[in-house]
Structure formats: C-alpha cells, structure tokens
Design an enzyme around this catalytic site. Structure first.
Site, short mmCIF file in Angstrom:
data_model
loop_
_atom_site.label_atom_id
_atom_site.label_comp_id
_atom_site.label_asym_id
_atom_site.label_seq_id
_atom_site.Cartn_x
_atom_site.Cartn_y
_atom_site.Cartn_z
N GLU A 36 28.42 -5.79 43.18
CA GLU A 36 29.17 -4.86 43.16
C GLU A 36 30.44 -4.92 41.84
O GLU A 36 29.81 -5.91 41.59
CB GLU A 36 30.60 -5.39 44.45
CG GLU A 36 29.71 -5.05 45.79
CD GLU A 36 30.29 -5.76 46.93
OE1 GLU A 36 31.70 -6.11 46.93
OE2 GLU A 36 29.91 -5.59 48.05
N LYS A 190 5.60 29.51 40.60
CA LYS A 190 5.56 27.54 41.41
C LYS A 190 6.26 27.27 42.22
O LYS A 190 6.51 28.02 42.78
CB LYS A 190 6.58 27.18 39.98
CG LYS A 190 7.19 25.66 40.31
CD LYS A 190 7.41 24.69 39.61
CE LYS A 190 8.79 24.57 40.00
NZ LYS A 190 9.98 23.45 40.12
C1 R5P Z 1 13.44 22.67 39.51
O1 R5P Z 1 13.57 24.22 39.96
C2 R5P Z 1 14.25 22.57 38.71
O2 R5P Z 1 14.43 23.94 37.72
C3 R5P Z 1 13.45 21.23 37.78
O3 R5P Z 1 11.81 22.64 36.70
C4 R5P Z 1 12.54 20.72 38.23
O4 R5P Z 1 13.83 19.65 38.47
C5 R5P Z 1 12.09 19.52 37.09
O5 R5P Z 1 11.62 18.83 37.96
P1 R5P Z 1 10.17 18.27 37.12
O6 R5P Z 1 9.99 17.59 35.77
O7 R5P Z 1 10.27 17.32 38.08
O8 R5P Z 1 8.78 18.95 38.05
#
Ligand code: R5P
Length: 302
Positions: A36, A190
C-alpha cells in the site's frame, strides 16, 4: 500552474514541463511493506492549477491508483483546477463488452478518475472514438499521427502503402493518408481468439506495394504486428516499417519487433520504454510538444 510527475514516466513529465517553461515536481510516495502507498504533495498548490502526468501503462492498476491518490491529494491541498495528463489510458481495449457477462473496465477507471477530482483530462491516441463518450469532464485528445506523417515523408512515399493491421485502425489510417496527400492504404482482416489472445491475419483489403508502413495505436505482445508482417511479406512487401503510438511491449514483444523483416519500429514516449526493452531498430519520438500545446490550449479555453 504547477506540474507533478507521476512515477510511470518522469522523463516525459520533465519534457512537458520544459516545453511549458515550468518545473516538474515529484510526488512523495512511501510504500508500506504490504504494497500500500502513502502519497503526499509537498509543493503549495492552493488556488493554483495543478497538472499531473501519469500514463496508466503496466503495472496498470498500480499506476491508476497512484494517479487517483495524486488527484485526491491535490484536491485536498486546495488546487483550483486539476488536469490529469494520461498519455496512455490503460484498459482502453475493454471500452465495450465483447461478450455477455464482461465488465466495462474502461468505464470504471474513467469514473474513478473523475470521482477522485480530475477536472480535465488530456490523453493520447485512443483506441476508439467512442471512448470520448465515457468522459463527463472536459477532455482533450492528441494524436501522434502528425509525427508519424513527418517521418514517413522522410522515409519516402513512392511505391509505398500505409497499412492498418486490423479493421479497428481504419479511421486512423484514413486520417494519416489524408495528411500524406491521399497516400494509398490497405487494411488487414485480423482475427483474435478472445479466449487465448492468439492473432491471425489471413487477408488484406487494398494493394500491397514494395514499402509498407504499418500503423497501429499500441503494441502489446507484438502478436498483431507479427501476423501483419508475415502476411505483408507473403503478399510481396520488401521493406516494412512499424509505427505505433504506445509501446506497451508486454511478453515477447521486443524480440518479435527486432525481427529482420522489420526495417525500423517507431513508437512515442507516451509510455517509458526501459533500457532492457530497447533494441537497435527502435526509434522513440516525443509527444511532449503536443501535450504542452494541448495544456496551453485548454488553459486559454478556461
Ligand atoms: C487492437 O485492436 C489494437 O489496436 C492493437 O492492434 C493491439 O492491442 C495490439 O496488441 P498485441 O500487440 O498484443 O497484438
């Protein structure tokens, strides 16, 4: 006006203070053995505007609580107006519910910021425009896209495409394309498995050229960038550059990003990158000027 540096990114707080021609004051924090914290503002602030700079990057909860306590201490010490500069707003990925039964984490942390006493909030490169609706106090949003555009101009726009690594980034990529005289852009489709976090990128809408500039708001694990780079390579891209505002850099991100298929990675200093997470092809651009300008603008508006 007095500016206070939270512990999450003291160099950025100092840089903003320098741009404003003022000092950056530390916050006195004592940590009890159980974790804390007892936090105290020593500098007189009664009747003055107080600014606290604190990105809520990892450790997210700890940085949020430090920010709440700082705002509370400033309020109790009589600050006339408190501006929270939160260059990276943690929990913004959970700005809405993806599945029934989830918490809307971002709504909770934003409500707590306001409840603690923040009168104004300045933040940077939000994940989605809808996030603005969560704020009931005056709110300013800055973007690093102008910094990225300048850099892309120096790297070259011939035979090059801007690439959003997911559909969520399409608004950002369109803005950047406009800044760069309608430079062509493409968007990757994606998929992320909500249970495992695994990312796959199978197709791209728009044409791939020799040079690809991937632009995203944040890099977490690097999974999104890795999937985008692999797809772009398969589609014929030769040189790939990565631009991302927030270097969250969790897990294996830095080894994924120091991949030979990526020419350079440009991020900003919204989040402090510790030395052990820096790598040879990483460039850090500063948002200090943009934040200082936003602070000046919010002052002239009040
Ligand atoms: C997701 O929609 C964001 O725009 C980023 O693409 C995402 O948060 C990236 O995260 P990571 O590097 O873990 O894939």
């Amino acid at each position: 006006m007095k500016l206070f540096a939270g512990t999450a990114n003291k160099p950025l707080a100092s840089a903003v203070a320098e741009k404003l021609g003022i000092s950056s004051f530390p916050i006195d924090i004592f940590t009890f053995p159980d974790g804390e914290r007892r936090l105290r503002i020593e500098e007189p602030v009664a009747g003055k505007e107080a600014i606290v700079v604190q990105p809520t990057s990892p450790p997210v909860d700890s940085n949020y609580f430090e920010l709440y306590f700082t705002i509370d201490a400033l309020k109790r010490k009589g600050a006339a107006l408190i501006t929270a500069v939160v260059p990276y707003l943690g929990y913004q990925r959970q700005d809405h519910l993806f599945r029934e039964g989830e918490a809307r984490s971002l709504a909770v942390v934003v409500a707590l910021l306001e409840k603690a006493g923040a009168d104004r909030i300045i933040t940077c490169e939000l994940h989605s425009v809808k996030i603005e609706e969560l704020f009931s106090v005056p709110f300013a949003h800055i973007s690093a896209l102008s910094l990225f555009a300048k850099k892309i101009q120096t790297l070259g726009t011939e035979d090059a495409t801007l690439v959003s690594p997911d559909m969520g980034g399409i608004r950002r990529i369109r803005i950047l394309s406009e800044i760069l005289d309608n430079m062509p852009y493409a968007t990757i489709v994606k998929n992320r498995d909500l249970a495992t976090g695994h990312v796959s990128s199978e197709s791209i809408e728009g044409s791939v050229k020799s040079t690809a500039y991937i632009v995203d708001d944040m890099i977490g694990t690097g999974g999104t960038i890795a999937a985008a780079v692999s797809l772009l390579k398969r589609k014929g891209a030769v040189k790939i550059y990565v631009f991302s505002t927030h270097p969250v850099f969790s897990g294996e991100a830095t080894s994924i990003l120091s991949n030979k298929d990526i020419e350079r990675v440009f991020v900003t200093d919204t989040i402090l990158v510790p030395n052990e997470k820096k790598f040879a092809t990483l460039d850090i651009l500063s948002v200090a000027d943009l934040i200082a300008e936003a602070i000046k603008k919010s002052q002239s508006a009040s």
